[in-house]
Design a protein around this motif. Structure first.
Motif, short mmCIF file in Angstrom:
data_model
loop_
_atom_site.label_atom_id
_atom_site.label_comp_id
_atom_site.label_asym_id
_atom_site.label_seq_id
_atom_site.Cartn_x
_atom_site.Cartn_y
_atom_site.Cartn_z
N ALA A 112 15.57 -3.46 -8.75
CA ALA A 112 15.84 -4.60 -7.79
C ALA A 112 14.92 -5.24 -6.61
O ALA A 112 14.92 -6.19 -6.12
N ASP A 113 14.50 -4.17 -6.14
CA ASP A 113 13.60 -4.32 -4.84
C ASP A 113 12.23 -4.85 -5.24
O ASP A 113 11.71 -5.73 -4.37
N ASN A 114 11.66 -4.63 -6.35
CA ASN A 114 10.33 -5.11 -6.75
C ASN A 114 10.13 -6.28 -7.58
O ASN A 114 9.11 -6.90 -7.95
N VAL A 115 11.16 -6.63 -8.41
CA VAL A 115 11.01 -7.27 -9.41
C VAL A 115 10.80 -8.79 -9.11
O VAL A 115 10.11 -9.37 -9.70
N ARG A 116 11.32 -9.44 -7.99
CA ARG A 116 10.97 -10.93 -7.63
C ARG A 116 9.48 -10.98 -7.55
O ARG A 116 8.57 -11.76 -7.70
N ALA A 117 8.80 -10.01 -6.75
CA ALA A 117 7.33 -10.03 -6.33
C ALA A 117 6.64 -9.80 -7.58
O ALA A 117 5.45 -10.52 -7.68
N TRP A 141 17.62 -6.49 -17.20
CA TRP A 141 18.52 -7.52 -16.54
C TRP A 141 17.72 -8.20 -15.54
O TRP A 141 17.68 -9.32 -15.29
N HIS A 142 17.29 -7.23 -14.43
CA HIS A 142 16.79 -7.54 -13.48
C HIS A 142 15.54 -8.53 -13.87
O HIS A 142 15.02 -9.50 -13.36
N LEU A 143 14.53 -7.89 -14.75
CA LEU A 143 13.54 -8.51 -15.03
C LEU A 143 13.80 -9.95 -15.65
O LEU A 143 12.94 -11.15 -15.27
N HIS A 144 14.68 -10.12 -16.46
CA HIS A 144 15.21 -11.57 -17.31
C HIS A 144 15.64 -12.37 -16.11
O HIS A 144 15.37 -13.48 -16.11
N GLU A 145 16.59 -11.84 -15.39
CA GLU A 145 17.16 -12.75 -14.12
C GLU A 145 16.01 -13.36 -13.36
O GLU A 145 16.14 -14.21 -12.96
N ALA A 146 14.98 -12.46 -12.93
CA ALA A 146 13.83 -12.89 -11.96
C ALA A 146 13.08 -13.97 -13.02
O ALA A 146 12.60 -14.91 -12.39
N ALA A 147 12.73 -13.63 -14.16
CA ALA A 147 11.83 -14.64 -14.88
C ALA A 147 12.62 -15.98 -15.25
O ALA A 147 11.72 -17.00 -14.96
N ALA A 148 13.88 -15.93 -15.27
CA ALA A 148 14.75 -17.21 -15.54
C ALA A 148 14.67 -17.83 -14.00
O ALA A 148 14.63 -19.22 -14.23
#
Length: 297
Positions: A112-117, A141-148
């Motif tokens: 959750a901490d690094n996914v957006r960057a 989920w974190h990966l796809h949420e950020a990618a979306a």
């Protein structure tokens, strides 16, 4: 680097045999785009070498796990690499093919901490996150949420017996993760089998996978879920081709299904498998319903 290839000529020499099938513009794009490989095991790891060999030079690798002996039946590792982080080993493979390529490794995986960057720094995301445990689903989920949210395309692979199912998500900024097939609440509460059922359409699941899943759900299997090298390697080929298509600006189909088993089976055996599949699918859904009832009760 060989003394016969000057550093300035390396990329041209490395990709010379792509010419005629990969356009000059697409090749240039491959050399400048950044690809995130999330999960460097049997699925994501299978994509790394094809990608660097086709000309990708900028990699972000996210992988928290180390190689185990049981991985060697299908993953790109050797016995002396057991115990080493899979992402670090993959980075070494990349540099062994192209010393001028870059590969940054997140040994904590996707969090959750690094996914957006991490996702924000990528042009394309390869999703090879293992989902045999809930922690993997949370990371996915974190990966796809950020990618979306950021509008990054995702290539997601599922190796099932001798079949590879590849799902392409053409996310645009503000898209819905998993195209609405999953919710965050489900990822946090549903069983891993229920999540797989939602993420992978039943029509894509081979009968062998349904039988193996039923054995695990009902507790009659002695071992964990089996995975085979020829299914894993299919993802590397398909994911690489999709990345080339993205570099070309071509459209990509959402669902790709390839079966090594069906490719080599005689026609009669293929028909037999197709007849058995609806029965096994119905039984698998029944077993999942019973699993949910036990969890709720």
């Amino acid at each position: 680097m060989s003394a016969t290839v000057a550093p300035t000529d390396l990329y041209a020499e490395l990709t010379t045999r792509n010419r005629g099938f990969v356009s000059a513009a697409a090749q240039q794009r491959l050399g400048t785009m950044t690809v995130l490989v999330a999960g460097c095991g049997s699925t994501g790891g299978a994509a790394v070498e094809p990608l660097v060999r086709v000309g990708v030079r900028r990699f972000l690798l996210a992988e928290p796990g180390d190689f185990e002996v049981s991985n060697l039946n299908r993953q790109s590792a050797f016995l002396h690499e057991v115990g080493l982080n899979k992402g670090i080993v993959a980075a070494g493979r990349i540099r062994a093919v192209d010393p001028q390529a870059t590969a940054s490794v997140q040994t904590e995986g996707i969090t959750a901490d690094n996914v957006r960057a991490v996702v924000g720094a990528a042009d394309v995301v390869i999703d090879g996150i293992d989902v045999t445990e809930r922690a993997g689903w949370v990371a996915k989920w974190h990966l796809h949420e950020a990618a979306a949210r950021l509008g990054r395309p995702v290539v997601s692979g599922w190796d099932m017996a001798g079949t590879q199912y590849v799902r392409y998500y053409a996310y645009r900024p503000g898209s819905v993760p998993f195209d609405g097939a999953l919710t965050r609440a489900q990822v946090e509460t549903a069983s891993t089998w229920e999540l797989m059922r939602r993420a992978v359409p039943m029509r894509m699941v081979p009968v062998e996978m349904l039988q193996a899943a039923r054995a695990l759900v009902t507790g009659t299997a002695d071992e964990g879920l089996a995975q085979l090298v020829y299914a894993s390697m299919l993802f590397g080929a398909v994911a690489c081709r999709i990345v080339v298509a993205i570099a070309e600006g071509s459209r990509v189909r959402r669902h790709t299904l390839l079966s090594v088993d069906n490719a080599v089976r005689p026609r009669r055996e293929r028909l037999s498998a197709s007849v058995r599949k609806p029965v096994q699918a119905a039984l698998a859904l029944r077993d999942l319903a019973m699993l949910r009832a036990r969890a709720d009760g």
